[in-house]
Design a protein around this motif. Structure first.
Motif, PDB file in Angstrom:
ATOM      1  N   ARG A  83      65.680  21.879  37.007  1.00 13.71           N
ATOM      2  CA  ARG A  83      66.515  22.412  35.930  1.00 13.71           C
ATOM      3  C   ARG A  83      67.264  21.240  35.285  1.00 13.71           C
ATOM      4  O   ARG A  83      67.439  20.184  35.887  1.00 13.71           O
ATOM      5  N   VAL A  84      67.733  21.455  34.082  1.00 14.94           N
ATOM      6  CA  VAL A  84      68.483  20.408  33.372  1.00 14.94           C
ATOM      7  C   VAL A  84      69.689  19.965  34.196  1.00 14.94           C
ATOM      8  O   VAL A  84      69.944  18.762  34.340  1.00 14.94           O
ATOM      9  N   ASP A  85      70.440  20.912  34.766  1.00 13.84           N
ATOM     10  CA  ASP A  85      71.614  20.519  35.557  1.00 13.84           C
ATOM     11  C   ASP A  85      71.209  19.696  36.779  1.00 13.84           C
ATOM     12  O   ASP A  85      71.913  18.749  37.159  1.00 13.84           O
ATOM     13  N   GLN A  86      70.068  19.995  37.388  1.00 12.35           N
ATOM     14  CA  GLN A  86      69.593  19.205  38.522  1.00 12.35           C
ATOM     15  C   GLN A  86      69.229  17.781  38.095  1.00 12.35           C
ATOM     16  O   GLN A  86      69.465  16.832  38.846  1.00 12.35           O
ATOM     17  N   VAL A  87      68.685  17.648  36.907  1.00 14.94           N
ATOM     18  CA  VAL A  87      68.355  16.318  36.384  1.00 14.94           C
ATOM     19  C   VAL A  87      69.633  15.493  36.246  1.00 14.94           C
ATOM     20  O   VAL A  87      69.672  14.320  36.635  1.00 14.94           O
ATOM     21  N   VAL A  88      70.683  16.092  35.723  1.00 17.72           N
ATOM     22  CA  VAL A  88      71.959  15.388  35.554  1.00 17.72           C
ATOM     23  C   VAL A  88      72.496  14.938  36.911  1.00 17.72           C
ATOM     24  O   VAL A  88      72.869  13.772  37.092  1.00 17.72           O
ATOM     25  N   HIS A 129      70.810  14.548  39.657  1.00 17.03           N
ATOM     26  CA  HIS A 129      69.876  13.570  40.213  1.00 17.03           C
ATOM     27  C   HIS A 129      70.143  12.170  39.660  1.00 17.03           C
ATOM     28  O   HIS A 129      70.110  11.177  40.410  1.00 17.03           O
ATOM     29  N   LEU A 130      70.385  12.064  38.365  1.00 15.48           N
ATOM     30  CA  LEU A 130      70.658  10.747  37.795  1.00 15.48           C
ATOM     31  C   LEU A 130      71.893  10.115  38.435  1.00 15.48           C
ATOM     32  O   LEU A 130      71.896   8.913  38.745  1.00 15.48           O
ATOM     33  N   ALA A 131      72.928  10.899  38.649  1.00 20.42           N
ATOM     34  CA  ALA A 131      74.124  10.360  39.303  1.00 20.42           C
ATOM     35  C   ALA A 131      73.802   9.907  40.719  1.00 20.42           C
ATOM     36  O   ALA A 131      74.192   8.802  41.133  1.00 20.42           O
ATOM     37  N   PRO A 189      74.657  21.538  48.168  1.00 15.21           N
ATOM     38  CA  PRO A 189      75.695  22.304  47.458  1.00 15.21           C
ATOM     39  C   PRO A 189      76.463  21.536  46.385  1.00 15.21           C
ATOM     40  O   PRO A 189      76.934  22.147  45.425  1.00 15.21           O
ATOM     41  N   ASP A 190      76.574  20.216  46.504  1.00 12.43           N
ATOM     42  CA  ASP A 190      77.302  19.484  45.465  1.00 12.43           C
ATOM     43  C   ASP A 190      76.577  19.527  44.119  1.00 12.43           C
ATOM     44  O   ASP A 190      77.186  19.275  43.078  1.00 12.43           O
ATOM     45  N   ASN A 191      75.307  19.893  44.129  1.00 15.05           N
ATOM     46  CA  ASN A 191      74.583  20.049  42.869  1.00 15.05           C
ATOM     47  C   ASN A 191      74.900  21.370  42.169  1.00 15.05           C
ATOM     48  O   ASN A 191      74.352  21.642  41.106  1.00 15.05           O
ATOM     49  N   GLN A 192      75.781  22.158  42.774  1.00 18.20           N
ATOM     50  CA  GLN A 192      76.238  23.388  42.122  1.00 18.20           C
ATOM     51  C   GLN A 192      77.520  23.142  41.317  1.00 18.20           C
ATOM     52  O   GLN A 192      77.982  24.025  40.605  1.00 18.20           O
ATOM     53  N   SER A 240      79.058  14.979  37.593  1.00 18.16           N
ATOM     54  CA  SER A 240      78.020  13.953  37.668  1.00 18.16           C
ATOM     55  C   SER A 240      77.987  13.080  36.421  1.00 18.16           C
ATOM     56  O   SER A 240      77.651  11.894  36.501  1.00 18.16           O
ATOM     57  N   LEU A 241      78.338  13.627  35.274  1.00 18.23           N
ATOM     58  CA  LEU A 241      78.435  12.790  34.073  1.00 18.23           C
ATOM     59  C   LEU A 241      79.509  11.718  34.261  1.00 18.23           C
ATOM     60  O   LEU A 241      79.303  10.549  33.901  1.00 18.23           O
ATOM     61  N   GLN A 242      80.646  12.105  34.840  1.00 16.02           N
ATOM     62  CA  GLN A 242      81.725  11.144  35.095  1.00 16.02           C
ATOM     63  C   GLN A 242      81.320  10.134  36.170  1.00 16.02           C
ATOM     64  O   GLN A 242      81.631   8.941  36.064  1.00 16.02           O
ATOM     65  N   LEU A 243      80.634  10.614  37.215  1.00 10.49           N
ATOM     66  CA  LEU A 243      80.175   9.719  38.279  1.00 10.49           C
ATOM     67  C   LEU A 243      79.194   8.692  37.719  1.00 10.49           C
ATOM     68  O   LEU A 243      79.277   7.499  38.041  1.00 10.49           O
TER      69      LEU A 243
END
Length: 172
Positions: free
Chosen positions: A57-62, A64-66, A99-102, A108-111
């Protein structure tokens, strides 16, 4: 076009130039803002949409990048402070299910922003010989700092393209 590789597979020339390194560092510096723009205005439902069938999912991609780029930062620091250290691999699929991916993607954008600020500052301080320092990756063998920079510059663009390609396809 293969939706798994919207910008093509990673290719690193045998001869890496100073210009390549400068370009890759610039791309790393741009990654957090490009990712933020790629997800800007997406709804919760859109963030929960896989970028391809059986893809993340898009949120998982975000998230994952972090995760991935935090590992990149650590790997570069290990390469600079130890002699060819053996680095740890991780199961990115299992990490994506933790769970932190929820959490909201803003975390994650800030990280990613903070990680890249430190990584780019570090990389811009290096001498030419520092880029030749290496890590020992269990799957990829001996990898130099310059190869790590190339890999993660590509990796950011790769996943951002997953999101932007989906947005284009869906008319978002």
């Amino acid at each position: 076009m293969d939706p798994r590789y919207p910008i093509g597979k990673l290719q690193i020339n045998d001869e890496i130039t100073k210009e390549d390194i400068v370009r890759w560092i610039s791309e790393l510096e741009a990654t957090p803002e490009l990712l933020r723009k790629a997800v800007e205005g997406l709804t919760v439902e859109q963030l929960a949409t896989p970028y391809r069938p059986e893809g993340w999912r898009v949120d998982q991609v975000v998230h994952h990048l972090a995760d991935s780029h935090l590992n990149a930062y650590i790997r570069v620091k290990l390469a600079l402070t130890e002699e060819n250290p053996l680095v740890k691999v991780y199961d990115e699929v299992l990490w994506a299910q933790l769970p932190d991916n929820q959490l909201p993607i803003e975390v994650s954008l800030q990280l990613l922003l903070a990680t890249h600020a430190r990584l780019v500052t570090l990389l811009n301080s290096l001498q030419d010989e520092d880029f030749k320092r290496t890590i020992n990756h269990p799957d990829n063998g001996i990898v130099s700092v310059e190869q790590l920079i190339a890999t993660y510059a590509w990796h950011g663009k790769h996943h951002i393209a997953h999101i932007t390609s989906l947005r284009e396809k869906m008319g978002w």
